[in-house]
Design a protein around this motif. Structure first.
Motif, PDB file in Angstrom:
ATOM      1  N   ASN A  13       0.824  -1.207   0.000  1.00 46.15           N
ATOM      2  CA  ASN A  13       0.000   0.000   0.000  1.00 46.15           C
ATOM      3  C   ASN A  13       0.857   1.256   0.000  1.00 46.15           C
ATOM      4  OD1 ASN A  13       1.085  -0.228   2.513  1.00 46.15           O
ATOM      5  ND2 ASN A  13      -0.844  -0.069   3.643  1.00 46.15           N
ATOM      6  N   ASN A  14       2.056   1.157  -0.554  1.00 44.54           N
ATOM      7  CA  ASN A  14       2.952   2.315  -0.576  1.00 44.54           C
ATOM      8  C   ASN A  14       2.921   2.997  -1.940  1.00 44.54           C
ATOM      9  OD1 ASN A  14       3.965   2.047   2.072  1.00 44.54           O
ATOM     10  ND2 ASN A  14       5.260   0.349   1.398  1.00 44.54           N
ATOM     11  N   PRO A  15       3.055   4.276  -1.976  1.00 46.39           N
ATOM     12  CA  PRO A  15       3.141   4.990  -3.256  1.00 46.39           C
ATOM     13  C   PRO A  15       4.527   4.808  -3.864  1.00 46.39           C
ATOM     14  CG  PRO A  15       3.379   6.543  -1.466  1.00 46.39           C
ATOM     15  CD  PRO A  15       3.080   5.220  -0.823  1.00 46.39           C
ATOM     16  N   PRO A  16       4.679   5.158  -5.136  1.00 46.31           N
ATOM     17  CA  PRO A  16       6.024   5.124  -5.731  1.00 46.31           C
ATOM     18  C   PRO A  16       6.967   6.048  -4.962  1.00 46.31           C
ATOM     19  CG  PRO A  16       4.353   5.387  -7.421  1.00 46.31           C
ATOM     20  CD  PRO A  16       3.654   5.571  -6.114  1.00 46.31           C
ATOM     21  N   THR A  17       8.233   5.690  -4.970  1.00 48.56           N
ATOM     22  CA  THR A  17       9.241   6.442  -4.221  1.00 48.56           C
ATOM     23  C   THR A  17      10.457   6.642  -5.103  1.00 48.56           C
ATOM     24  OG1 THR A  17       8.475   5.394  -2.188  1.00 48.56           O
ATOM     25  CG2 THR A  17      10.584   6.525  -2.090  1.00 48.56           C
ATOM     26  N   PHE A  18      11.038   7.865  -5.034  1.00 48.64           N
ATOM     27  CA  PHE A  18      12.231   8.192  -5.800  1.00 48.64           C
ATOM     28  C   PHE A  18      13.454   8.051  -4.906  1.00 48.64           C
ATOM     29  CE2 PHE A  18       8.867  10.491  -8.017  1.00 48.64           C
ATOM     30  CZ  PHE A  18       9.091  10.087  -9.327  1.00 48.64           C
ATOM     31  N   TYR A  19      14.540   7.526  -5.511  1.00 41.99           N
ATOM     32  CA  TYR A  19      15.784   7.317  -4.785  1.00 41.99           C
ATOM     33  C   TYR A  19      16.933   7.909  -5.590  1.00 41.99           C
ATOM     34  CZ  TYR A  19      13.124   3.940  -2.041  1.00 41.99           C
ATOM     35  OH  TYR A  19      12.178   3.337  -1.239  1.00 41.99           O
ATOM     36  N   GLY A  20      17.907   8.381  -4.826  1.00 43.79           N
ATOM     37  CA  GLY A  20      19.149   8.824  -5.432  1.00 43.79           C
ATOM     38  C   GLY A  20      20.271   7.897  -5.054  1.00 43.79           C
ATOM     39  N   GLU A  21      21.485   8.381  -5.232  1.00 41.63           N
ATOM     40  CA  GLU A  21      22.640   7.543  -4.906  1.00 41.63           C
ATOM     41  C   GLU A  21      22.742   7.279  -3.416  1.00 41.63           C
ATOM     42  OE1 GLU A  21      25.909   8.471  -8.332  1.00 41.63           O
ATOM     43  OE2 GLU A  21      25.715   9.966  -6.724  1.00 41.63           O
ATOM     44  N   ASN A  22      22.189   8.148  -2.602  1.00 43.10           N
ATOM     45  CA  ASN A  22      22.310   8.013  -1.151  1.00 43.10           C
ATOM     46  C   ASN A  22      20.990   7.647  -0.498  1.00 43.10           C
ATOM     47  OD1 ASN A  22      25.045   8.771  -1.259  1.00 43.10           O
ATOM     48  ND2 ASN A  22      24.452  10.938  -1.331  1.00 43.10           N
ATOM     49  N   GLY A  23      20.074   7.111  -1.250  1.00 47.18           N
ATOM     50  CA  GLY A  23      18.805   6.696  -0.676  1.00 47.18           C
ATOM     51  C   GLY A  23      17.652   7.512  -1.218  1.00 47.18           C
ATOM     52  N   GLN A  24      16.547   7.488  -0.430  1.00 40.57           N
ATOM     53  CA  GLN A  24      15.340   8.191  -0.875  1.00 40.57           C
ATOM     54  C   GLN A  24      15.644   9.678  -1.022  1.00 40.57           C
ATOM     55  OE1 GLN A  24      11.955   7.448   1.580  1.00 40.57           O
ATOM     56  NE2 GLN A  24      10.652   8.942   0.535  1.00 40.57           N
TER      57      GLN A  24
END
Length: 854
Positions: free
Chosen positions: A336-347
């Motif tokens: 039930n989580n929405p999409p999430t964006f991540y970079g090189e160091n995490g979210q």
């Protein structure tokens, strides 16, 4: 979106019956896309600094049957109503102040109805950021203890400030208020506070230091203007005497997981929680056990980064030196989580990139390391990616994702990525689930900082410049200032000026200011040259340039007075004809070279002449028609006048000069008489030319006379015939004054110059000479057989002497006589003079020959 029709149950039967009679189709909205300001409001974005009362959008739809439609707008129960719609026009107005930091998207129910059917759609309006938030310190003000033996250059604290804005307005840099007088320095990007290199703390000198840290954002637009916001906080540093080595953590790094369906969990760790627990974790200060205080389902975050501090305790129980570590706790939840964006160091919700302007189209922005993930499974993990921002410079790949994907940003419009138009670009990367009822979504801000390149040549403000400068301007005088602008930054935007061309020899240009001025030695003279043109060149540091043309006009000044050919002029004036004088002004332009003439003085009388102010023609007054009038005015027979004539130009200031004109007045009637009179009148002021013409005419007449006389003499000498005597009597002429008459003009009243009389007993004879040269052999004779010759008669007595008249010698002439015909031959007017001369010469020759016989 689903279309909803609301029907009243009691009217169900009636409605079904009407459907058979006539079909009724529901109205619908136009879907014009996210970049339009009219349609169904889908994916519409709005800046948070938009003023209340602004019309932001216009709902637009239609009814298939052409029925008039009305619009509606509503919100979920308990939600704040930010907008109001006009049901007739569909215009939507902002009625409440927006705040992206509190609510970055607004769900709205928009409806359209034709009075019978109503369609309702749920849309989301995205609130775009404006730079309206100051950075807020998260861990300051604070008090820390630093051992005096801490090495120079060591980090002692990390200031942390958060700016809720996005983009450059959300970036934070750190400064110290008084960096020169402080023992400390701070990293402007990370906020790490260090002891300056070469400096040491001294507990005996200063036990406490107060350091003021300033956090400043990167600036951004607010209400149409760019602004920078900052805040400050004080860090109190207590210097501690030297102690043992601080504690160290064992087994780092620390990771732990908790499942959404589990109960409270106990983690094994050390000592105390410093930060990042959101109040849902606790730690045993002695054993270091970390405990989850609530159910995992109530957790609002997926990942917790908990700072744990381990401190030494002095014998007195005072906390001394310490060490820090991070414990990462991840919550494993349901799908039930929405999409999430991540970079090189995490979210990560914001990504920044610095690049040069105008990259090649199709190029991948490799500096952006973006990963998007939806931890749900199956259809719940399928979502679309969209990129929302200015224009269509970039596009995102892929556009549809299942579970997880690496996000790629491609350049689509290279020309629009122009540093001179946008120093930075802000985009919003949007991930929206496709097939879930909840339609969860996530956003990430992408800020691209553009770097300048030398992509522009300097450009002049005009293609040509027109300048005017007076001719007496000293060397080094400013002529005109040219301006060229290069929109590039740095050295590429610096413009250097130069001039060249055939007309640039007398001019210089300041290479930086663009001011064109004359050479120090230049002397401008409009009479020598009044027009110059040359080219000016504007060039940047890499040789890109543009040209403009400069036209310089040297303005004429009145620096030359009029001048006569001579200061003393002699003229002859015939009554009725003008006398012209002329002066020359060397100035180049009017009115400086326009001359006006005036008679300043005339002697012996001032009231006899007029002068044309424009042409310089001098004439007698209109009432003067003869010499008698002039002599009556002056009481003198001398008709010579002296005039003082002034020539003045029309410049400012005006210059003048004078000349004395001596005029001899004569009668016009004395020069009448055909072409010769006209010639003498026209050349009355050129006596040498008149004398030359008269000498030429006289010489020609003498030569012709000599030739004719010689020919006659030679012919008569060879002839032995006896010619009869001929009495020639000239008709007396009236006494008249001696006039110069044109020998080539026919006389006005021609008369008979010579009359031949014979004795009464002799028949009348007529001598007809075809070529008028008295050639006896060619004469045409008409007579019967002549009678015997007789002695010639005596010549008539000479005419009385008339003073002033030439005395003619009339010899006895001989000729051949014939009876007089009925008609006399016609002697033309043109040959009268020539015939008279020839006859006179002939008579002289006959007289000489007769004398020789006797």
């Amino acid at each position: 979106m689903k279309n909803v029709k609301i029907l009243h149950l009691p009217l169900l039967f009636l409605f079904v019956h009407a459907c058979f009679a006539q079909a009724d189709f529901a109205p619908y909205f136009f879907d014009n896309g996210p970049y339009s300001h009219n349609g169904n409001l889908a994916l519409f974005s709005l800046s948070e600094d938009t003023a209340v009362g602004t019309q932001i959008y216009c709902l637009n739809g239609t009814d298939p049957e052409g029925q008039k439609v009305r619009y509606g707008l509503s919100f979920d129960p308990g939600s704040k109503e930010y907008f109001r719609v006009d049901p007739e026009s569909g215009n939507i107005t902002l009625v409440e102040k927006l705040d992206r930091e509190k609510q970055d998207s607004i769900d709205v129910l928009v409806s359209i109805t034709d009075g019978q059917s109503k369609v309702v759609e749920r849309v989301t309006i995205f609130v775009m950021d404006a730079n309206d938030e100051k950075p807020e310190f998260q861990n300051m003000p604070a008090i820390i203890d630093v051992v005096e033996t801490t090495e120079s250059g060591s980090s002692i604290y990390k200031a942390q400030a958060v700016d809720k804005d996005t983009g450059s307005g959300g970036s934070v840099t750190y400064f110290l208020q008084n960096p020169q007088s402080s023992l400390f320095a701070i990293d402007r990007h990370s906020g790490v506070l260090r002891i300056k290199s070469g400096e040491m703390l001294d507990y005996e000198k200063t036990k406490t230091h107060f350091v003021t840290v300033i956090a400043k954002d990167g600036g951004g637009t607010f209400n149409g203007k760019e602004q920078f916001l900052s805040s400050s906080a004080t860090l109190t540093i207590n210097v501690i005497d030297a102690q043992d080595t601080p504690p160290s953590f064992i087994g780092t790094p620390y990771f732990a997981y908790v499942y959404e369906v589990s109960g409270p969990v106990i983690f094994v760790c050390l000592l105390s929680v410093s930060s990042g627990d959101d109040g849902v974790f606790s730690i045993n200060r002695t054993s270091g056990l970390i405990t989850l205080l609530t159910l995992p389902i109530h957790l609002k975050r997926e990942i917790f980064n908990i700072k744990v501090r381990a401190s030494e305790v002095s014998p007195e129980g005072r906390l001394m030196d310490y060490s820090l570590t991070t414990v990462v706790i991840r919550v494993v939840d349901l799908n039930n989580n929405p999409p999430t964006f991540y970079g090189e160091n995490g979210q990560q919700n914001m990504f920044e990139l610095t690049m040069y302007e105008h990259p090649p189209e199709g190029e991948i922005l490799r500096g952006l390391k973006i990963t998007v993930n939806d931890s749900d499974q199956g259809a719940n993990a399928k979502f679309n990616l969209r990129l929302i921002g200015p224009g269509r410079m970039l596009r995102v790949v892929p556009q549809t994702v299942l579970n997880e994907a690496q996000v790629t940003i491609l350049v689509e419009d290279s020309a629009a990525m122009d540093y001179e138009k946008h120093h930075f670009l802000t985009y919003k990367l949007l991930a929206v689930e496709i097939d879930t009822p909840e339609r969860f979504s996530a956003t990430a801000d992408i800020v691209i900082h553009l770097l300048d390149t030398n992509d522009n040549a300097p450009k002049f403000s005009s293609d040509y410049y027109i300048a005017r400068i007076p001719e007496n301007s000293p060397g080094g005088s400013n002529v005109v200032s040219v301006t060229a602008i290069d929109p590039d930054s740095g050295p590429w935007g610096e413009v250097k000026y130069s001039i060249y061309g055939s007309g640039a020899d007398l001019f210089l240009i300041h290479p930086e200011s663009g001011i064109i001025y004359t050479q120090p030695w230049a002397s401008l003279d409009a009479e020598v040259r009044s027009k110059y043109n040359f080219y000016v060149k504007a060039e940047d540091a890499e040789g890109k340039y543009s040209l403009a043309e400069v036209f310089v006009t040297v303005l004429d000044l009145n620096d030359h007075p009029p001048a006569f050919n001579d200061n003393f002029l002699e003229k002859t004036m015939v009554i009725g004809a003008p006398v012209k004088i002329e002066a020359v002004d060397d100035d180049a332009e009017v009115p400086n070279n326009v001359i006006e003439y005036a008679i300043m003085k005339a002697e012996p009388d001032n009231n006899i002449f007029d002068i044309d102010a424009d042409t310089g023609e001098i004439v007698l007054k209109s009432y003067i028609k003869s010499m008698a009038i002039i002599q009556n005015i002056t009481k003198q027979r001398d008709c010579t006048w002296s005039l003082l004539v002034q020539a003045r130009d029309r410049g400012q200031p005006s210059f003048s000069t004078t000349a004395v004109v001596k005029i001899d007045i004569t009668e016009a009637t004395q020069l009448k008489g055909g072409p010769l009179g006209s010639f003498l009148l026209q050349n009355r002021n050129k006596p040498l030319q008149i004398l030359g013409m008269l000498a030429g005419v006289i010489s020609l007449m003498v030569v012709v006379t000599v030739i004719i006389s010689t020919a006659i003499f030679m012919r008569n000498k060879k002839s032995n015939r006896i010619l009869p005597n001929r009495r020639v009597r000239r008709r007396p002429r009236k006494q008249q004054t001696w006039n110069f008459k044109n020998p080539f003009k026919e006389p006005e009243t021609p008369g008979v110059k010579f009359i031949v009389e014979e004795e009464e007993r002799e028949p009348e004879v007529v001598v007809e000479n075809a070529n008028y040269n008295n050639n006896v052999s060619t004469a045409v004779r008409h007579w019967p057989p002549p009678p015997p010759p007789c002695a010639p008669c005596l010549p008539p007595p000479p005419p009385p002497y008339i003073p002033g008249e030439r005395q003619w010698v009339v010899p006895t002439g001989s000729t051949v006589v014939a009876p007089k015909p009925k008609k006399k031959p016609v002697i033309t007017r043109q040959d009268t003079v020539n015939k008279a001369l020839v006859s006179e010469l002939k008579m002289r020759l006959e007289q000489k020959r007769n004398n020789s016989f006797t």
